[in-house]
Design a protein around this motif. Sequence first.
Motif, PDB file in Angstrom:
ATOM      1  N   ARG A   8       0.955  -1.269   0.063  1.00  0.00           N
ATOM      2  CA  ARG A   8      -0.030   0.000   0.014  1.00  0.00           C
ATOM      3  C   ARG A   8       0.901   1.327  -0.056  1.00  0.00           C
ATOM      4  O   ARG A   8       0.431   2.277  -0.703  1.00  0.00           O
ATOM      5  CB  ARG A   8      -0.762   0.057   1.361  1.00  0.00           C
ATOM      6  CG  ARG A   8      -2.064   1.145   1.255  1.00  0.00           C
ATOM      7  CD  ARG A   8      -2.942   0.781   2.225  1.00  0.00           C
ATOM      8  NE  ARG A   8      -3.994  -0.031   1.640  1.00  0.00           N
ATOM      9  CZ  ARG A   8      -4.387  -1.276   2.124  1.00  0.00           C
ATOM     10  NH1 ARG A   8      -3.664  -1.750   3.358  1.00  0.00           N
ATOM     11  NH2 ARG A   8      -5.346  -2.178   1.702  1.00  0.00           N
ATOM     12  N   SER A  16      -0.863   5.876  -8.097  1.00  0.00           N
ATOM     13  CA  SER A  16      -1.975   5.210  -8.158  1.00  0.00           C
ATOM     14  C   SER A  16      -1.831   3.521  -8.064  1.00  0.00           C
ATOM     15  O   SER A  16      -0.619   3.315  -8.522  1.00  0.00           O
ATOM     16  CB  SER A  16      -2.690   5.679  -9.271  1.00  0.00           C
ATOM     17  OG  SER A  16      -1.972   5.092 -10.344  1.00  0.00           O
ATOM     18  N   GLN A  17      -2.643   2.635  -8.063  1.00  0.00           N
ATOM     19  CA  GLN A  17      -2.732   1.345  -8.167  1.00  0.00           C
ATOM     20  C   GLN A  17      -2.223   1.123  -9.696  1.00  0.00           C
ATOM     21  O   GLN A  17      -1.275   0.285  -9.857  1.00  0.00           O
ATOM     22  CB  GLN A  17      -3.889   0.602  -8.044  1.00  0.00           C
ATOM     23  CG  GLN A  17      -4.172   0.519  -6.534  1.00  0.00           C
ATOM     24  CD  GLN A  17      -5.427  -0.027  -6.214  1.00  0.00           C
ATOM     25  OE1 GLN A  17      -5.973  -0.730  -7.212  1.00  0.00           O
ATOM     26  NE2 GLN A  17      -5.801  -0.165  -5.129  1.00  0.00           N
ATOM     27  N   LYS A  18      -2.775   2.053 -10.632  1.00  0.00           N
ATOM     28  CA  LYS A  18      -2.634   1.730 -11.871  1.00  0.00           C
ATOM     29  C   LYS A  18      -1.037   1.926 -12.411  1.00  0.00           C
ATOM     30  O   LYS A  18      -0.614   1.090 -13.265  1.00  0.00           O
ATOM     31  CB  LYS A  18      -3.606   2.350 -12.857  1.00  0.00           C
ATOM     32  CG  LYS A  18      -3.654   2.246 -14.521  1.00  0.00           C
ATOM     33  CD  LYS A  18      -4.477   3.048 -15.284  1.00  0.00           C
ATOM     34  CE  LYS A  18      -4.610   2.755 -16.617  1.00  0.00           C
ATOM     35  NZ  LYS A  18      -5.590   3.620 -17.356  1.00  0.00           N
ATOM     36  N   GLN A  28      -3.736  -3.805 -12.603  1.00  0.00           N
ATOM     37  CA  GLN A  28      -4.369  -3.151 -11.433  1.00  0.00           C
ATOM     38  C   GLN A  28      -5.347  -3.742 -10.758  1.00  0.00           C
ATOM     39  O   GLN A  28      -5.370  -3.622  -9.661  1.00  0.00           O
ATOM     40  CB  GLN A  28      -4.704  -1.531 -12.172  1.00  0.00           C
ATOM     41  CG  GLN A  28      -5.469  -0.769 -11.149  1.00  0.00           C
ATOM     42  CD  GLN A  28      -6.820  -0.919 -10.615  1.00  0.00           C
ATOM     43  OE1 GLN A  28      -7.653  -1.423 -11.384  1.00  0.00           O
ATOM     44  NE2 GLN A  28      -7.402  -0.908  -9.413  1.00  0.00           N
ATOM     45  N   SER A  29      -6.189  -4.631 -11.371  1.00  0.00           N
ATOM     46  CA  SER A  29      -7.144  -5.423 -10.687  1.00  0.00           C
ATOM     47  C   SER A  29      -6.579  -6.453  -9.625  1.00  0.00           C
ATOM     48  O   SER A  29      -7.059  -6.608  -8.794  1.00  0.00           O
ATOM     49  CB  SER A  29      -8.143  -6.341 -11.901  1.00  0.00           C
ATOM     50  OG  SER A  29      -7.281  -7.062 -12.484  1.00  0.00           O
ATOM     51  N   SER A  32      -5.724  -4.267  -6.620  1.00  0.00           N
ATOM     52  CA  SER A  32      -6.554  -4.165  -5.994  1.00  0.00           C
ATOM     53  C   SER A  32      -7.193  -5.399  -4.965  1.00  0.00           C
ATOM     54  O   SER A  32      -7.589  -5.147  -4.050  1.00  0.00           O
ATOM     55  CB  SER A  32      -7.879  -3.613  -6.857  1.00  0.00           C
ATOM     56  OG  SER A  32      -8.993  -3.569  -6.057  1.00  0.00           O
ATOM     57  N   CYS A  36      -7.123  -5.786  -1.001  1.00  0.00           N
ATOM     58  CA  CYS A  36      -8.311  -5.997  -0.058  1.00  0.00           C
ATOM     59  C   CYS A  36      -8.666  -7.287   0.286  1.00  0.00           C
ATOM     60  O   CYS A  36      -9.464  -7.681   1.048  1.00  0.00           O
ATOM     61  CB  CYS A  36      -9.683  -5.544  -0.901  1.00  0.00           C
ATOM     62  SG  CYS A  36     -10.192  -6.675  -2.260  1.00  0.00           S
TER      63      CYS A  36
END
Length: 87
Positions: A8, A16-18, A28-29, A32, A36
């Motif tokens: 993180r 950004s994650q991207k 990116q997915s 994510s 989580c």
Amino acid sequence: MDVIRLLRLEVNRAGSQKKWAKKNGVTQSLISMVLCGDRPLNNKIIRALKLRRVVVYERLDRTAGRPSQRRGLLPVRCPPIHRETKP
């Protein structure tokens, strides 16, 4: 060390994650889902964080079937290992 917290932090540094995902060759997915808790870390993410996976085995107390109470040994939970297939 909390690896998810480290991920993180690195994602935030990238902006950004991207951006972090593109720089490190993952989607990116996936980032994510890892953040989580839906997916475990894969080898690309582990390498990008400059880490290595370490497995620790502990001796069980023969009478109770629990980890021995020796000092210096901490229980470690490791996500399942997912091997990446090579094209």
